[in-house]
Design a protein around this motif. Structure first.
Motif, PDB file in Angstrom:
ATOM      1  N   ALA A  17      34.485  47.745 130.924  1.00  0.00           N
ATOM      2  CA  ALA A  17      34.701  47.443 129.506  1.00  0.00           C
ATOM      3  C   ALA A  17      35.069  45.974 129.300  1.00  0.00           C
ATOM      4  N   HIS A  18      35.865  45.428 130.211  1.00  0.00           N
ATOM      5  CA  HIS A  18      36.209  44.011 130.101  1.00  0.00           C
ATOM      6  C   HIS A  18      34.988  43.132 130.360  1.00  0.00           C
ATOM      7  N   ALA A  19      34.194  43.496 131.354  1.00  0.00           N
ATOM      8  CA  ALA A  19      32.982  42.722 131.653  1.00  0.00           C
ATOM      9  C   ALA A  19      31.989  42.807 130.497  1.00  0.00           C
ATOM     10  N   ARG A  20      31.892  43.973 129.883  1.00  0.00           N
ATOM     11  CA  ARG A  20      30.930  44.184 128.797  1.00  0.00           C
ATOM     12  C   ARG A  20      31.154  43.205 127.646  1.00  0.00           C
ATOM     13  N   ARG A  21      32.380  42.873 127.374  1.00  0.00           N
ATOM     14  CA  ARG A  21      32.698  41.964 126.271  1.00  0.00           C
ATOM     15  C   ARG A  21      31.982  40.621 126.409  1.00  0.00           C
ATOM     16  N   TYR A  22      31.870  40.144 127.638  1.00  0.00           N
ATOM     17  CA  TYR A  22      31.204  38.863 127.863  1.00  0.00           C
ATOM     18  C   TYR A  22      29.713  38.948 127.542  1.00  0.00           C
ATOM     19  N   PHE A  23      29.103  40.094 127.801  1.00  0.00           N
ATOM     20  CA  PHE A  23      27.684  40.258 127.490  1.00  0.00           C
ATOM     21  C   PHE A  23      27.464  40.433 125.996  1.00  0.00           C
ATOM     22  N   VAL A  24      28.402  41.072 125.316  1.00  0.00           N
ATOM     23  CA  VAL A  24      28.323  41.163 123.856  1.00  0.00           C
ATOM     24  C   VAL A  24      28.364  39.747 123.277  1.00  0.00           C
ATOM     25  N   ASP A  25      29.259  38.921 123.782  1.00  0.00           N
ATOM     26  CA  ASP A  25      29.346  37.529 123.321  1.00  0.00           C
ATOM     27  C   ASP A  25      28.090  36.734 123.669  1.00  0.00           C
ATOM     28  N   ALA A  26      27.462  37.072 124.806  1.00  0.00           N
ATOM     29  CA  ALA A  26      26.297  36.312 125.279  1.00  0.00           C
ATOM     30  C   ALA A  26      25.026  36.608 124.491  1.00  0.00           C
ATOM     31  N   VAL A  27      25.024  37.658 123.671  1.00  0.00           N
ATOM     32  CA  VAL A  27      23.830  37.991 122.893  1.00  0.00           C
ATOM     33  C   VAL A  27      23.387  36.807 122.052  1.00  0.00           C
ATOM     34  N   LYS A  28      24.319  36.050 121.529  1.00  0.00           N
ATOM     35  CA  LYS A  28      23.957  34.901 120.682  1.00  0.00           C
ATOM     36  C   LYS A  28      23.314  33.772 121.491  1.00  0.00           C
ATOM     37  N   ASP A  29      23.566  33.722 122.800  1.00  0.00           N
ATOM     38  CA  ASP A  29      22.995  32.673 123.647  1.00  0.00           C
ATOM     39  C   ASP A  29      21.674  33.076 124.291  1.00  0.00           C
ATOM     40  N   ASP A  30      21.565  34.324 124.698  1.00  0.00           N
ATOM     41  CA  ASP A  30      20.345  34.810 125.341  1.00  0.00           C
ATOM     42  C   ASP A  30      20.229  36.298 125.039  1.00  0.00           C
ATOM     43  N   GLU A  31      19.677  36.603 123.889  1.00  0.00           N
ATOM     44  CA  GLU A  31      19.640  37.973 123.398  1.00  0.00           C
ATOM     45  C   GLU A  31      18.935  38.926 124.360  1.00  0.00           C
ATOM     46  N   LYS A  32      17.802  38.511 124.901  1.00  0.00           N
ATOM     47  CA  LYS A  32      17.023  39.394 125.777  1.00  0.00           C
ATOM     48  C   LYS A  32      17.803  39.759 127.039  1.00  0.00           C
ATOM     49  N   GLN A  33      18.339  38.759 127.733  1.00  0.00           N
ATOM     50  CA  GLN A  33      19.065  39.020 128.990  1.00  0.00           C
ATOM     51  C   GLN A  33      20.355  39.805 128.733  1.00  0.00           C
ATOM     52  N   ALA A  34      21.099  39.404 127.717  1.00  0.00           N
ATOM     53  CA  ALA A  34      22.366  40.079 127.436  1.00  0.00           C
ATOM     54  C   ALA A  34      22.126  41.533 127.040  1.00  0.00           C
ATOM     55  N   ASN A  35      21.112  41.772 126.214  1.00  0.00           N
ATOM     56  CA  ASN A  35      20.821  43.147 125.805  1.00  0.00           C
ATOM     57  C   ASN A  35      20.314  43.995 126.964  1.00  0.00           C
ATOM     58  N   TYR A  36      19.623  43.377 127.913  1.00  0.00           N
ATOM     59  CA  TYR A  36      19.205  44.115 129.105  1.00  0.00           C
ATOM     60  C   TYR A  36      20.434  44.665 129.838  1.00  0.00           C
ATOM     61  N   VAL A  37      21.415  43.809 130.058  1.00  0.00           N
ATOM     62  CA  VAL A  37      22.631  44.242 130.756  1.00  0.00           C
ATOM     63  C   VAL A  37      23.382  45.272 129.921  1.00  0.00           C
ATOM     64  N   LEU A  38      23.484  45.047 128.623  1.00  0.00           N
ATOM     65  CA  LEU A  38      24.168  46.015 127.763  1.00  0.00           C
ATOM     66  C   LEU A  38      23.461  47.367 127.772  1.00  0.00           C
ATOM     67  N   ASP A  39      22.135  47.364 127.824  1.00  0.00           N
ATOM     68  CA  ASP A  39      21.394  48.627 127.932  1.00  0.00           C
ATOM     69  C   ASP A  39      21.691  49.328 129.245  1.00  0.00           C
ATOM     70  N   GLN A  40      21.793  48.567 130.319  1.00  0.00           N
ATOM     71  CA  GLN A  40      22.118  49.158 131.620  1.00  0.00           C
ATOM     72  C   GLN A  40      23.532  49.752 131.602  1.00  0.00           C
ATOM     73  N   MET A  41      24.450  49.040 130.977  1.00  0.00           N
ATOM     74  CA  MET A  41      25.818  49.551 130.864  1.00  0.00           C
ATOM     75  C   MET A  41      25.836  50.830 130.039  1.00  0.00           C
ATOM     76  N   ARG A  42      25.047  50.848 128.976  1.00  0.00           N
ATOM     77  CA  ARG A  42      24.975  52.049 128.141  1.00  0.00           C
ATOM     78  C   ARG A  42      24.473  53.230 128.969  1.00  0.00           C
ATOM     79  N   THR A  43      23.482  52.993 129.801  1.00  0.00           N
ATOM     80  CA  THR A  43      22.954  54.053 130.663  1.00  0.00           C
ATOM     81  C   THR A  43      24.036  54.570 131.602  1.00  0.00           C
ATOM     82  N   LEU A  44      24.812  53.657 132.157  1.00  0.00           N
ATOM     83  CA  LEU A  44      25.909  54.070 133.029  1.00  0.00           C
ATOM     84  C   LEU A  44      26.954  54.861 132.246  1.00  0.00           C
TER      85      LEU A  44
END
Length: 123
Positions: free
Chosen positions: A61-88
């Motif tokens: 959950a703490h790591a996820r916050r950084y990827f939520v913030d990163a969406v504005k910098d690299d939406e495709k890459q950040a959303n890929y990781v967020l999708d993987q986290m969602r799957t987990l």
């Protein structure tokens, strides 16, 4: 307040200390061997980073916050990781509903079909 949780044993301990220095976890975990999951607070690194019998792992959950913030910098890459986290998270929800054992959870995580996770759950 320091919180210690042993999920396999279904134990939770709240340990009140006057400060957030090393004394609490240093005393509580003096003889501990195994995996410690933390929120990334530096006290754990200072105490256990090079410990031969302790493996530090961190809170998703703490790591996820950084990827939520990163969406504005690299939406495709950040959303890929967020999708993987969602799957987990969905897998964990399913395992909770099934009252899966620790061993079943470990096996299910290892068998995830996402290469992104393989190095984290391979043990």
């Amino acid at each position: 307040m320091w919180l210690y949780h042993a999920p396999v044993d279904r134990l939770v301990l709240f340990d009140y200390r006057r400060g957030r220095d090393q004394s609490g976890p240093k005393a509580m975990l003096a003889d501990f061997k195994g995996i410690i999951q933390t929120d990334g607070y530096s006290v754990y690194d200072a105490l256990f980073e090079n410990h031969p019998d302790i493996h530090l792992t961190f809170c998703m959950a703490h790591a996820r916050r950084y990827f939520v913030d990163a969406v504005k910098d690299d939406e495709k890459q950040a959303n890929y990781v967020l999708d993987q986290m969602r799957t987990l998270y969905l897998l964990e929800e399913k395992l909770n509903a099934e009252n899966a054992t620790w061993e079943q959870r470990t096996e299910a995580r290892k068998n995830m079909r996402f290469p992104f996770w393989k190095h984290w759950v391979a043990g």
